[in-house]
Scaffold this motif. Sequence first.
Motif, PDB file in Angstrom:
ATOM      1  N   TYR A 189       0.800  -1.222   0.000  1.00 23.82           N
ATOM      2  CA  TYR A 189       0.000   0.000   0.000  1.00 23.82           C
ATOM      3  C   TYR A 189       0.838   1.281   0.000  1.00 23.82           C
ATOM      4  O   TYR A 189       0.403   2.322  -0.495  1.00 23.82           O
ATOM      5  CB  TYR A 189      -0.993   0.004   1.177  1.00 23.82           C
ATOM      6  CG  TYR A 189      -2.208   0.832   0.843  1.00 23.82           C
ATOM      7  CD1 TYR A 189      -3.212   0.318   0.032  1.00 23.82           C
ATOM      8  CD2 TYR A 189      -2.336   2.147   1.290  1.00 23.82           C
ATOM      9  CE1 TYR A 189      -4.305   1.077  -0.326  1.00 23.82           C
ATOM     10  CE2 TYR A 189      -3.436   2.917   0.940  1.00 23.82           C
ATOM     11  CZ  TYR A 189      -4.419   2.369   0.135  1.00 23.82           C
ATOM     12  OH  TYR A 189      -5.499   3.136  -0.236  1.00 23.82           O
ATOM     13  N   MET A 233       0.967   3.137  -3.289  1.00 21.99           N
ATOM     14  CA  MET A 233      -0.247   3.684  -3.905  1.00 21.99           C
ATOM     15  C   MET A 233      -0.188   5.191  -4.175  1.00 21.99           C
ATOM     16  O   MET A 233      -0.594   5.641  -5.252  1.00 21.99           O
ATOM     17  CB  MET A 233      -1.464   3.341  -3.044  1.00 21.99           C
ATOM     18  CG  MET A 233      -1.864   1.890  -3.119  1.00 21.99           C
ATOM     19  SD  MET A 233      -2.596   1.415  -4.701  1.00 21.99           S
ATOM     20  CE  MET A 233      -4.301   1.883  -4.406  1.00 21.99           C
ATOM     21  N   ASP A 256       4.001   0.099   5.503  1.00 23.72           N
ATOM     22  CA  ASP A 256       3.546   1.165   4.600  1.00 23.72           C
ATOM     23  C   ASP A 256       3.616   2.572   5.186  1.00 23.72           C
ATOM     24  O   ASP A 256       3.320   3.546   4.490  1.00 23.72           O
ATOM     25  CB  ASP A 256       2.109   0.876   4.140  1.00 23.72           C
ATOM     26  CG  ASP A 256       2.004  -0.462   3.417  1.00 23.72           C
ATOM     27  OD1 ASP A 256       2.909  -0.749   2.603  1.00 23.72           O
ATOM     28  OD2 ASP A 256       1.054  -1.217   3.662  1.00 23.72           O
ATOM     29  N   ASN A 293      -8.735  -9.122  -1.237  1.00 22.24           N
ATOM     30  CA  ASN A 293      -7.758  -8.738  -0.208  1.00 22.24           C
ATOM     31  C   ASN A 293      -7.822  -9.603   1.038  1.00 22.24           C
ATOM     32  O   ASN A 293      -7.025  -9.428   1.951  1.00 22.24           O
ATOM     33  CB  ASN A 293      -7.979  -7.280   0.215  1.00 22.24           C
ATOM     34  CG  ASN A 293      -9.268  -7.117   1.004  1.00 22.24           C
ATOM     35  OD1 ASN A 293     -10.347  -7.359   0.458  1.00 22.24           O
ATOM     36  ND2 ASN A 293      -9.184  -6.722   2.263  1.00 22.24           N
ATOM     37  N   VAL A 342      -9.386   1.481   3.758  1.00 21.73           N
ATOM     38  CA  VAL A 342      -8.482   1.339   2.612  1.00 21.73           C
ATOM     39  C   VAL A 342      -9.176   1.740   1.318  1.00 21.73           C
ATOM     40  O   VAL A 342      -8.622   2.468   0.489  1.00 21.73           O
ATOM     41  CB  VAL A 342      -7.943  -0.112   2.515  1.00 21.73           C
ATOM     42  CG1 VAL A 342      -7.101  -0.299   1.263  1.00 21.73           C
ATOM     43  CG2 VAL A 342      -7.119  -0.448   3.755  1.00 21.73           C
ATOM     44  N   ALA A 385      -4.846   4.947   5.903  1.00 19.01           N
ATOM     45  CA  ALA A 385      -5.782   4.030   5.252  1.00 19.01           C
ATOM     46  C   ALA A 385      -6.479   3.138   6.271  1.00 19.01           C
ATOM     47  O   ALA A 385      -7.679   2.849   6.142  1.00 19.01           O
ATOM     48  CB  ALA A 385      -5.053   3.191   4.212  1.00 19.01           C
ATOM     49  N   GLY A 396      -4.968  -4.524  -2.360  1.00 18.27           N
ATOM     50  CA  GLY A 396      -3.907  -4.271  -1.384  1.00 18.27           C
ATOM     51  C   GLY A 396      -4.431  -4.092   0.035  1.00 18.27           C
ATOM     52  O   GLY A 396      -5.541  -3.618   0.238  1.00 18.27           O
ATOM     53  N   ASN A 397      -3.618  -4.469   1.006  1.00 14.41           N
ATOM     54  CA  ASN A 397      -3.933  -4.212   2.414  1.00 14.41           C
ATOM     55  C   ASN A 397      -2.918  -3.222   2.987  1.00 14.41           C
ATOM     56  O   ASN A 397      -1.750  -3.244   2.612  1.00 14.41           O
ATOM     57  CB  ASN A 397      -3.900  -5.513   3.227  1.00 14.41           C
ATOM     58  CG  ASN A 397      -5.114  -6.378   2.944  1.00 14.41           C
ATOM     59  OD1 ASN A 397      -6.243  -5.904   2.948  1.00 14.41           O
ATOM     60  ND2 ASN A 397      -4.882  -7.662   2.690  1.00 14.41           N
ATOM     61  N   ALA A 398      -3.396  -2.368   3.861  1.00 11.73           N
ATOM     62  CA  ALA A 398      -2.520  -1.383   4.505  1.00 11.73           C
ATOM     63  C   ALA A 398      -1.903  -1.988   5.766  1.00 11.73           C
ATOM     64  O   ALA A 398      -2.630  -2.396   6.672  1.00 11.73           O
ATOM     65  CB  ALA A 398      -3.318  -0.128   4.848  1.00 11.73           C
ATOM     66  N   ASP A 407      -8.993  -3.331  -6.440  1.00  9.83           N
ATOM     67  CA  ASP A 407      -7.981  -2.974  -5.439  1.00  9.83           C
ATOM     68  C   ASP A 407      -7.891  -4.100  -4.412  1.00  9.83           C
ATOM     69  O   ASP A 407      -8.827  -4.344  -3.663  1.00  9.83           O
ATOM     70  CB  ASP A 407      -8.406  -1.654  -4.781  1.00  9.83           C
ATOM     71  CG  ASP A 407      -7.552  -1.269  -3.588  1.00  9.83           C
ATOM     72  OD1 ASP A 407      -6.389  -1.717  -3.527  1.00  9.83           O
ATOM     73  OD2 ASP A 407      -8.037  -0.519  -2.721  1.00  9.83           O
ATOM     74  N   GLY A 418      -0.236   3.986   5.241  1.00 10.04           N
ATOM     75  CA  GLY A 418      -0.833   2.773   5.808  1.00 10.04           C
ATOM     76  C   GLY A 418      -1.677   3.096   7.020  1.00 10.04           C
ATOM     77  O   GLY A 418      -2.799   2.593   7.172  1.00 10.04           O
ATOM     78  N   SER A 478      -8.019   4.636  -1.211  1.00 10.39           N
ATOM     79  CA  SER A 478      -7.653   4.326  -2.600  1.00 10.39           C
ATOM     80  C   SER A 478      -8.433   5.210  -3.575  1.00 10.39           C
ATOM     81  O   SER A 478      -7.886   5.673  -4.577  1.00 10.39           O
ATOM     82  CB  SER A 478      -7.930   2.852  -2.921  1.00 10.39           C
ATOM     83  OG  SER A 478      -7.100   2.015  -2.162  1.00 10.39           O
TER      84      SER A 478
END
Length: 208
Positions: free
Chosen positions: A68, A71, A98, A128, A110, A105, A91-93, A89, A102, A114
Amino acid sequence: MKIGIIGSGNIGSTVGTLWVKAGHQVMFSSRNPGNLKQLVDGLGPLARAGTVAEALAFGDVVFIGVPYGAMPQLGKDYAKEFSGKIVLDAGNAVVARDGEIGKAAREAGVALTSAKLLAGARIVRAFNTLNSRRLANLSNRAEGRIGIPMAGDDQEALKIASMLVRDAGFDPVVLGGLERSKLFEQGGPLYGQEISAQEMRERLKALK
């Protein structure tokens, strides 16, 4: 469909492979596309490698599976290319990895973060909740498909993303708008759940 994969590590390569096997054209991207030669050669003529810019231009749909922390830069470098694009999307924060984005988010959600970072993109939050190994093993499970929770504000984007979830070997469970994705973020009640779409819907009823 033509699908561009941004972030061809574990999650991107796994989900992209499932889509190639389902008959979609997939461009895996990297800052060094040459590093993806073994992956695309093994998948045959429907798979190809390119840069991030090439994957964005190629894809009717774009799948993002980057850490993340990357991003904000992605959103800055490719703002024009993301505008109007359907984006899945995944992705994980992770705050430790991150940093500040992070943390932001995790606090705001999140998906909503995003949507700000990729302004104008038609974002659907999906894929995710399970790691790449579990996704690979659970695709088209013989004893019944696993439910994949999803959220998005754009109905057409959700429809196309739902089709792609099915083509990857899972059942889509659309929860509503992007803010509802908090239900399946890390720490949320649907995160990491290897259950059917029906079981997922039953859990949702119990949460209300």
